[in-house]
Scaffold this active site. Structure first.
Site, PDB file in Angstrom:
ATOM      1  N   ALA A  32      32.484  14.190 147.678  1.00  0.00           N
ATOM      2  CA  ALA A  32      33.600  14.878 147.027  1.00  0.00           C
ATOM      3  C   ALA A  32      33.498  16.389 147.204  1.00  0.00           C
ATOM      4  O   ALA A  32      32.400  16.947 147.212  1.00  0.00           O
ATOM      5  CB  ALA A  32      33.611  14.544 145.539  1.00  0.00           C
ATOM      6  N   THR A  33      34.627  17.038 147.289  1.00  0.00           N
ATOM      7  CA  THR A  33      34.648  18.496 147.361  1.00  0.00           C
ATOM      8  C   THR A  33      33.962  19.130 146.143  1.00  0.00           C
ATOM      9  O   THR A  33      33.198  20.090 146.315  1.00  0.00           O
ATOM     10  CB  THR A  33      36.092  19.005 147.533  1.00  0.00           C
ATOM     11  N   GLU A  41      26.997  26.260 145.192  1.00  0.00           N
ATOM     12  CA  GLU A  41      26.698  27.200 144.104  1.00  0.00           C
ATOM     13  C   GLU A  41      25.218  27.152 143.742  1.00  0.00           C
ATOM     14  O   GLU A  41      24.596  28.192 143.491  1.00  0.00           O
ATOM     15  CB  GLU A  41      27.549  26.886 142.875  1.00  0.00           C
ATOM     16  N   GLY A  60      28.527  31.658 138.403  1.00  0.00           N
ATOM     17  CA  GLY A  60      29.540  31.635 139.445  1.00  0.00           C
ATOM     18  C   GLY A  60      30.886  32.032 138.881  1.00  0.00           C
ATOM     19  O   GLY A  60      31.256  31.613 137.781  1.00  0.00           O
ATOM     20  N   HIS A  67      36.508  22.559 152.853  1.00  0.00           N
ATOM     21  CA  HIS A  67      35.788  21.305 153.091  1.00  0.00           C
ATOM     22  C   HIS A  67      36.513  20.602 154.221  1.00  0.00           C
ATOM     23  O   HIS A  67      37.593  20.066 154.033  1.00  0.00           O
ATOM     24  CB  HIS A  67      35.793  20.477 151.804  1.00  0.00           C
TER      25      HIS A  67
END
Length: 132
Positions: A32-33, A41, A60, A67
């Site tokens: 998954a993205t 991160e 962050g 992606h």
């Protein structure tokens, strides 16, 4: 001391709980993205941690992610970050991810250096407002 060029890297094997189906970001059993984002991160965060003062951390604030290729469950993913810009407490990283077949994602990621205790105090105060 923080300097431009600090690099980080990590390797992870894609698991079922990292799929788009499991994370709710898609309908297919591929990486998954949001999982790619978390890996990116994490590598950036970990790369600068040894250079921060005691009690400091980073959070962050921006992630501009592309992606571009799917990765199946069980395949190895390699993530590398490079610190490219320092502006006071603001840190900017270039991050790339690959799997065993080639590139899968690139990103520009921004983090801010924080005092962990003060940050959590602000967060707790926010919680008191929402429950008060």
């Amino acid at each position: 001391m923080l300097t431009i060029g600090i690099e980080g890297q990590a390797t992870a094997r894609v698991t079922q709980d990292q799929t788009a189906m499991a994370m709710g970001s898609g309908d297919l059993p591929v990486l998954a993205t949001p999982a790619v984002a978390a890996l990116m991160e994490g590598v950036a965060k970990d790369s600068v941690l040894p250079y921060l003062a005691e009690g400091q951390g980073t959070v962050g604030t921006v992630l501009s992610l592309r992606h571009t290729s799917p990765t199946p469950v069980g395949m190895q993913v390699y993530v590398r970050s490079r610190l490219t810009h320092i502006d006071g407490r603001r840190l900017v990283f270039e991050v790339e991810a690959r799997d065993e077949a080639g590139p899968i994602a690139t990103a520009e990621h921004e983090r801010f250096i924080i005092d962990n205790q003060r940050f959590m105090q602000k967060c707790a105060a926010k919680g008191e407002v929402s429950h008060g």
